[in-house]
Write a protein that holds these residues in place. Structure first.
Motif, PDB file in Angstrom:
ATOM      1  N   THR A 113      17.369  25.573  52.884  1.00 56.22           N
ATOM      2  CA  THR A 113      18.221  25.086  53.148  1.00 56.22           C
ATOM      3  C   THR A 113      18.733  25.855  54.830  1.00 56.22           C
ATOM      4  O   THR A 113      17.596  26.509  54.786  1.00 56.22           O
ATOM      5  CB  THR A 113      19.544  26.296  52.667  1.00 56.22           C
ATOM      6  N   LYS A 114      18.883  24.749  55.645  1.00 54.08           N
ATOM      7  CA  LYS A 114      18.809  24.937  56.928  1.00 54.08           C
ATOM      8  C   LYS A 114      20.159  26.390  57.740  1.00 54.08           C
ATOM      9  O   LYS A 114      21.250  26.189  56.663  1.00 54.08           O
ATOM     10  CB  LYS A 114      18.799  23.764  57.674  1.00 54.08           C
ATOM     11  N   THR A 115      20.422  27.030  58.442  1.00 56.54           N
ATOM     12  CA  THR A 115      20.947  27.764  58.719  1.00 56.54           C
ATOM     13  C   THR A 115      21.932  26.888  59.396  1.00 56.54           C
ATOM     14  O   THR A 115      20.864  26.591  60.717  1.00 56.54           O
ATOM     15  CB  THR A 115      20.891  29.522  59.169  1.00 56.54           C
ATOM     16  N   MET A 116      23.119  27.488  59.972  1.00 51.08           N
ATOM     17  CA  MET A 116      23.258  26.886  61.791  1.00 51.08           C
ATOM     18  C   MET A 116      23.346  28.457  62.750  1.00 51.08           C
ATOM     19  O   MET A 116      23.518  29.483  62.420  1.00 51.08           O
ATOM     20  CB  MET A 116      24.983  26.503  61.076  1.00 51.08           C
ATOM     21  N   PRO A 117      22.508  27.431  63.239  1.00 48.08           N
ATOM     22  CA  PRO A 117      22.355  28.175  64.605  1.00 48.08           C
ATOM     23  C   PRO A 117      23.859  28.895  64.720  1.00 48.08           C
ATOM     24  O   PRO A 117      24.840  28.319  64.897  1.00 48.08           O
ATOM     25  CB  PRO A 117      22.325  27.569  65.725  1.00 48.08           C
ATOM     26  N   ARG A 118      23.414  30.266  65.605  1.00 50.36           N
ATOM     27  CA  ARG A 118      24.998  30.767  65.435  1.00 50.36           C
ATOM     28  C   ARG A 118      25.995  30.143  67.361  1.00 50.36           C
ATOM     29  O   ARG A 118      24.883  29.795  67.956  1.00 50.36           O
ATOM     30  CB  ARG A 118      24.598  32.669  65.927  1.00 50.36           C
ATOM     31  N   ASP A 119      26.966  30.443  67.277  1.00 48.39           N
ATOM     32  CA  ASP A 119      27.764  29.698  67.970  1.00 48.39           C
ATOM     33  C   ASP A 119      27.688  30.738  69.110  1.00 48.39           C
ATOM     34  O   ASP A 119      28.492  31.712  68.982  1.00 48.39           O
ATOM     35  CB  ASP A 119      29.096  29.710  68.074  1.00 48.39           C
ATOM     36  N   VAL A 120      26.710  30.844  70.405  1.00 49.33           N
ATOM     37  CA  VAL A 120      26.797  31.280  70.734  1.00 49.33           C
ATOM     38  C   VAL A 120      27.675  31.884  72.494  1.00 49.33           C
ATOM     39  O   VAL A 120      28.124  33.042  72.337  1.00 49.33           O
ATOM     40  CB  VAL A 120      25.732  30.694  72.578  1.00 49.33           C
ATOM     41  N   HIS A 121      28.828  30.987  71.904  1.00 54.15           N
ATOM     42  CA  HIS A 121      30.079  31.390  73.240  1.00 54.15           C
ATOM     43  C   HIS A 121      30.910  32.115  71.914  1.00 54.15           C
ATOM     44  O   HIS A 121      31.878  33.343  72.461  1.00 54.15           O
ATOM     45  CB  HIS A 121      31.034  30.468  73.212  1.00 54.15           C
ATOM     46  N   ALA A 122      31.121  32.188  70.630  1.00 52.10           N
ATOM     47  CA  ALA A 122      31.255  33.591  70.075  1.00 52.10           C
ATOM     48  C   ALA A 122      31.023  34.368  69.782  1.00 52.10           C
ATOM     49  O   ALA A 122      31.499  35.637  69.821  1.00 52.10           O
ATOM     50  CB  ALA A 122      31.318  32.853  68.676  1.00 52.10           C
ATOM     51  N   TYR A 123      29.334  34.652  70.154  1.00 47.35           N
ATOM     52  CA  TYR A 123      28.951  35.505  70.169  1.00 47.35           C
ATOM     53  C   TYR A 123      29.509  36.749  71.139  1.00 47.35           C
ATOM     54  O   TYR A 123      29.422  38.206  71.962  1.00 47.35           O
ATOM     55  CB  TYR A 123      27.424  35.974  69.910  1.00 47.35           C
ATOM     56  N   LEU A 124      29.160  35.384  72.678  1.00 48.03           N
ATOM     57  CA  LEU A 124      29.639  36.293  73.635  1.00 48.03           C
ATOM     58  C   LEU A 124      30.827  36.519  73.895  1.00 48.03           C
ATOM     59  O   LEU A 124      31.030  37.506  74.501  1.00 48.03           O
ATOM     60  CB  LEU A 124      29.345  35.119  75.313  1.00 48.03           C
TER      61      LEU A 124
END
Length: 138
Positions: A2-13
């Motif tokens: 399964t592919k994991t979705m990249p973490r939303d950078v804006h949500a992280y910041l």
């Protein structure tokens, strides 16, 4: 597999905005404060410091900053300047122009006097105990 979705950078910041009393200098803040920081860096030249101190508003009006940033500079509200994208290392040029130390400026940013701020730092800084998240604290 399964592919994991990249973490939303804006949500992280955005998570950094949850840290009480802390303003993290992010790329968004850097973009927002570009002209404010360029103004501050201009104060490295003695002739620019003289012009600024002679007529602060006129000098600020030469820069394409937001009105909020200009008001923060005029009020010497360093927290508001940081909210407008100011970088403390660039803003140091402003408090140096005012013949203030880093300790003076940092104290004003914490709501402490210069002496209270110095005593806190000599004692080891702020306690890591207490409210660690705006969501948890109020």
């Amino acid at each position: 597999m399964t592919k994991t979705m990249p973490r939303d950078v804006h949500a992280y910041l955005a998570e950094f905005d949850d840290i009480p009393g802390t303003r993290v200098f992010t790329a968004n803040r850097a973009r927002k404060g570009y002209h404010l920081n360029q103004f501050a860096m201009s104060l490295m030249k003695p002739e620019n410091r003289e012009r600024f101190l002679a007529d602060e508003r006129a000098y600020l009006d030469e820069w394409p900053m937001t009105e909020e940033a200009k008001k923060a500079v005029l009020a010497r509200d360093y927290n508001a300047m940081i909210d407008e994208g100011g970088n403390i290392y660039f803003l140091a040029k402003l408090f140096s122009t005012d013949r203030q130390s880093f300790q003076d400026a940092a104290g004003s940013m914490t709501g402490m006097s210069k002496d209270e701020y110095a005593a806190m730092m000599i004692a080891g800084g702020r306690s890591p105990n207490g409210v660690r998240s705006k969501k948890e604290g109020n």
